[in-house]
Structures are given as structure tokens and as C-alpha cells.
Design a protein around this motif. Structure first.
Motif, PDB file in Angstrom:
ATOM      1  N   ALA A   1       1.888  57.295  11.673  1.00 29.46           N
ATOM      2  CA  ALA A   1       3.303  57.648  11.812  1.00 29.46           C
ATOM      3  C   ALA A   1       3.539  59.095  11.385  1.00 29.46           C
ATOM      4  N   PRO A   2       4.355  59.823  12.146  1.00 30.31           N
ATOM      5  CA  PRO A   2       4.681  61.197  11.760  1.00 30.31           C
ATOM      6  C   PRO A   2       5.650  61.214  10.572  1.00 30.31           C
ATOM      7  N   PRO A   3       5.840  62.373   9.974  1.00 25.18           N
ATOM      8  CA  PRO A   3       6.791  62.489   8.871  1.00 25.18           C
ATOM      9  C   PRO A   3       8.184  61.973   9.266  1.00 25.18           C
ATOM     10  N   LEU A   4       8.861  61.394   8.315  1.00 30.77           N
ATOM     11  CA  LEU A   4      10.220  60.851   8.424  1.00 30.77           C
ATOM     12  C   LEU A   4      10.322  59.546   9.209  1.00 30.77           C
ATOM     13  N   PHE A   5       9.218  59.011   9.694  1.00 28.44           N
ATOM     14  CA  PHE A   5       9.240  57.736  10.414  1.00 28.44           C
ATOM     15  C   PHE A   5       9.907  56.637   9.586  1.00 28.44           C
ATOM     16  N   HIS A   6       9.655  56.641   8.300  1.00 34.16           N
ATOM     17  CA  HIS A   6      10.173  55.578   7.423  1.00 34.16           C
ATOM     18  C   HIS A   6      11.703  55.547   7.372  1.00 34.16           C
ATOM     19  N   VAL A   7      12.343  56.670   7.610  1.00 33.76           N
ATOM     20  CA  VAL A   7      13.809  56.731   7.478  1.00 33.76           C
ATOM     21  C   VAL A   7      14.462  55.729   8.427  1.00 33.76           C
ATOM     22  N   ALA A   8      14.165  55.821   9.703  1.00 32.80           N
ATOM     23  CA  ALA A   8      14.767  54.904  10.673  1.00 32.80           C
ATOM     24  C   ALA A   8      14.223  53.486  10.523  1.00 32.80           C
ATOM     25  N   LEU A   9      12.985  53.357  10.078  1.00 32.47           N
ATOM     26  CA  LEU A   9      12.379  52.038   9.916  1.00 32.47           C
ATOM     27  C   LEU A   9      13.174  51.175   8.937  1.00 32.47           C
ATOM     28  N   PHE A  10      13.731  51.800   7.912  1.00 31.87           N
ATOM     29  CA  PHE A  10      14.440  51.044   6.885  1.00 31.87           C
ATOM     30  C   PHE A  10      15.964  51.118   7.010  1.00 31.87           C
ATOM     31  N   TRP A  11      16.474  51.683   8.098  1.00 26.66           N
ATOM     32  CA  TRP A  11      17.928  51.659   8.312  1.00 26.66           C
ATOM     33  C   TRP A  11      18.397  50.230   8.508  1.00 26.66           C
ATOM     34  N   ASP A  12      19.587  49.940   8.015  1.00 27.68           N
ATOM     35  CA  ASP A  12      20.196  48.634   8.270  1.00 27.68           C
ATOM     36  C   ASP A  12      20.620  48.546   9.730  1.00 27.68           C
ATOM     37  N   ILE A  13      20.473  47.378  10.299  1.00 30.40           N
ATOM     38  CA  ILE A  13      20.997  47.103  11.635  1.00 30.40           C
ATOM     39  C   ILE A  13      22.183  46.183  11.416  1.00 30.40           C
ATOM     40  N   VAL A  14      23.379  46.698  11.705  1.00 29.33           N
ATOM     41  CA  VAL A  14      24.603  45.965  11.377  1.00 29.33           C
ATOM     42  C   VAL A  14      25.556  45.940  12.567  1.00 29.33           C
ATOM     43  N   GLU A  15      26.495  45.030  12.502  1.00 29.56           N
ATOM     44  CA  GLU A  15      27.568  44.957  13.494  1.00 29.56           C
ATOM     45  C   GLU A  15      28.495  46.158  13.316  1.00 29.56           C
ATOM     46  N   LEU A  16      29.233  46.515  14.359  1.00 31.88           N
ATOM     47  CA  LEU A  16      30.109  47.673  14.310  1.00 31.88           C
ATOM     48  C   LEU A  16      31.149  47.591  13.198  1.00 31.88           C
ATOM     49  N   ASP A  17      31.644  46.391  12.915  1.00 33.04           N
ATOM     50  CA  ASP A  17      32.677  46.277  11.881  1.00 33.04           C
ATOM     51  C   ASP A  17      32.108  46.432  10.463  1.00 33.04           C
ATOM     52  N   GLU A  18      30.785  46.591  10.351  1.00 33.97           N
ATOM     53  CA  GLU A  18      30.154  46.818   9.052  1.00 33.97           C
ATOM     54  C   GLU A  18      29.821  48.294   8.838  1.00 33.97           C
ATOM     55  N   LEU A  19      30.377  49.150   9.702  1.00 29.05           N
ATOM     56  CA  LEU A  19      30.166  50.587   9.566  1.00 29.05           C
ATOM     57  C   LEU A  19      31.369  51.220   8.874  1.00 29.05           C
ATOM     58  N   SER A  20      31.101  52.276   8.117  1.00 30.74           N
ATOM     59  CA  SER A  20      32.182  53.038   7.502  1.00 30.74           C
ATOM     60  C   SER A  20      32.885  53.850   8.598  1.00 30.74           C
ATOM     61  N   PRO A  21      34.039  54.454   8.297  1.00 28.60           N
ATOM     62  CA  PRO A  21      34.745  55.231   9.324  1.00 28.60           C
ATOM     63  C   PRO A  21      33.915  56.358   9.954  1.00 28.60           C
ATOM     64  N   ASP A  22      32.919  56.879   9.213  1.00 23.98           N
ATOM     65  CA  ASP A  22      32.090  57.950   9.782  1.00 23.98           C
ATOM     66  C   ASP A  22      30.850  57.420  10.503  1.00 23.98           C
ATOM     67  N   GLY A  23      30.776  56.092  10.710  1.00 21.89           N
ATOM     68  CA  GLY A  23      29.711  55.507  11.518  1.00 21.89           C
ATOM     69  C   GLY A  23      28.432  55.183  10.786  1.00 21.89           C
ATOM     70  N   VAL A  24      28.467  55.191   9.477  1.00 19.05           N
ATOM     71  CA  VAL A  24      27.285  54.900   8.666  1.00 19.05           C
ATOM     72  C   VAL A  24      27.430  53.486   8.109  1.00 19.05           C
ATOM     73  N   SER A  25      26.314  52.762   8.019  1.00 22.96           N
ATOM     74  CA  SER A  25      26.403  51.415   7.454  1.00 22.96           C
ATOM     75  C   SER A  25      26.792  51.494   5.981  1.00 22.96           C
ATOM     76  N   ILE A  26      27.553  50.536   5.545  1.00 22.75           N
ATOM     77  CA  ILE A  26      28.030  50.504   4.167  1.00 22.75           C
ATOM     78  C   ILE A  26      26.850  50.179   3.258  1.00 22.75           C
ATOM     79  N   ASP A  27      26.635  51.014   2.263  1.00 25.57           N
ATOM     80  CA  ASP A  27      25.497  50.873   1.364  1.00 25.57           C
ATOM     81  C   ASP A  27      25.874  49.925   0.224  1.00 25.57           C
ATOM     82  N   ARG A  28      25.339  48.734   0.257  1.00 26.03           N
ATOM     83  CA  ARG A  28      25.671  47.695  -0.735  1.00 26.03           C
ATOM     84  C   ARG A  28      25.100  47.997  -2.123  1.00 26.03           C
ATOM     85  N   LEU A  29      24.178  48.950  -2.224  1.00 23.77           N
ATOM     86  CA  LEU A  29      23.625  49.330  -3.520  1.00 23.77           C
ATOM     87  C   LEU A  29      24.648  50.096  -4.356  1.00 23.77           C
TER      88      LEU A  29
END
Length: 154
Positions: free
Chosen positions: A52-80
């Protein structure tokens, strides 16, 4: 001397040290190839999906969520993260230390820890900073990388 506006309460600061549940993902040859093509990496080992090239892990660990689980700027809400009194988020920095390449077939385990929350006085008002460290290991416990993300809230 920094003057605090008092936005950081003891309750908010008590979240420092909170760690996410481990997240497990497989670095498949197909995912490595797709990422390499999409991001323009031309090395044969990347395009073949072996490494894997550099930064591959970033997208690999992104949450896959429904649209209503996104913040107003389009990012998934970070439960941490706790609910902060400021909400306009900006990138503050990213630092990644690699200890070994991600190889096709690796079963990777990521944990994220909220490592710091602090406040500074900006020219237009207070700014809250927070830092999250993600640790990625193989299923056998071999350290692959650590990633420190800093975000600012206005």
C-alpha cells in the motif's frame, strides 16, 4: 501569556485519554490497487496491489455512515470526541510515523485515543485544539504506524 476564556471545563478535559474500540480492516490487494490508481501512485508494487502507498490507511479506516450521520460540513460525526463549545473545525496538522509497509492481506487493527485538549487566545477569539493519536498494528500486534491529528475549533 495565554488568557483562557474558560471554555475547557473539568468535565470536558476528563475525556483526555478516552480510547476507541479497536477497528479491524483487511488491506486487500483490490483496495490497494484502487487507492493507488485513484491517487496517482505509479510504482508497480502499488499498482499490482502488493504494497500500500502512503496514506492508504486513512481511507481504510474512515467510517461508512448514512447521510443523516454526517455533520453539516459532510464529515462523519466522531464518537470519540466530547461535545465542544466551539464547532467550526479546521485542520491543524497531521504527522504519521511509519514502522513497516502495509502489505496485501494484512489484517490491521486501529485504535484512536484523544490525547490532548487545550485552548489558546486567537485574534478573533478563543480557539480550542484537540489531538487524536491513531495506532495501527497487525492482528499479531506488530506496530505498522502511528498518526497524530490536530484539529482547531473556533
Amino acid at each position: 501569556m495565554q488568557i483562557s476564556s474558560g471554555l475547557l471545563t473539568d468535565e470536558l478535559l476528563s475525556h483526555i485519554g478516552r480510547t476507541s474500540a479497536p477497528r479491524i480492516e483487511i488491506a486487500s490487494r483490490r483496495e490497494i490497487r484502487k487507492y493507488s490508481i485513484a491517487t496517482g501512485w505509479k510504482k508497480k508494487e502499488y499498482l499490482d496491489g502488493d504494497v500500500a502507498p502512503p496514506l492508504f490507511h486513512v481511507a481504510l479506516f474512515w467510517d461508512i455512515v448514512e447521510l443523516d450521520e454526517l455533520s453539516p460540513d459532510g464529515v462523519s460525526i466522531d464518537r470519540l470526541l466530547p461535545k465542544f463549545p466551539l464547532e467550526k473545525a479546521m485542520a491543524g496538522g497531521l504527522s504519521i510515523d511509519y514502522f513497516r509497509p502495509i502489505m496485501a492481506g494484512d489484517v490491521l487493527v486501529a485504535t484512536r485515543t484523544l490525547t490532548n485538549i487545550y485552548e489558546k487566545a486567537g485574534s478573533q477569539g478563543p480557539i480550542i485544539f484537540y489531538e487524536v493519536v491513531m495506532r495501527v498494528e497487525t492482528e499479531a500486534g506488530e506496530l505498522v504506524l502511528t498518526e497524530k491529528t490536530t484539529r482547531l475549533l473556533r
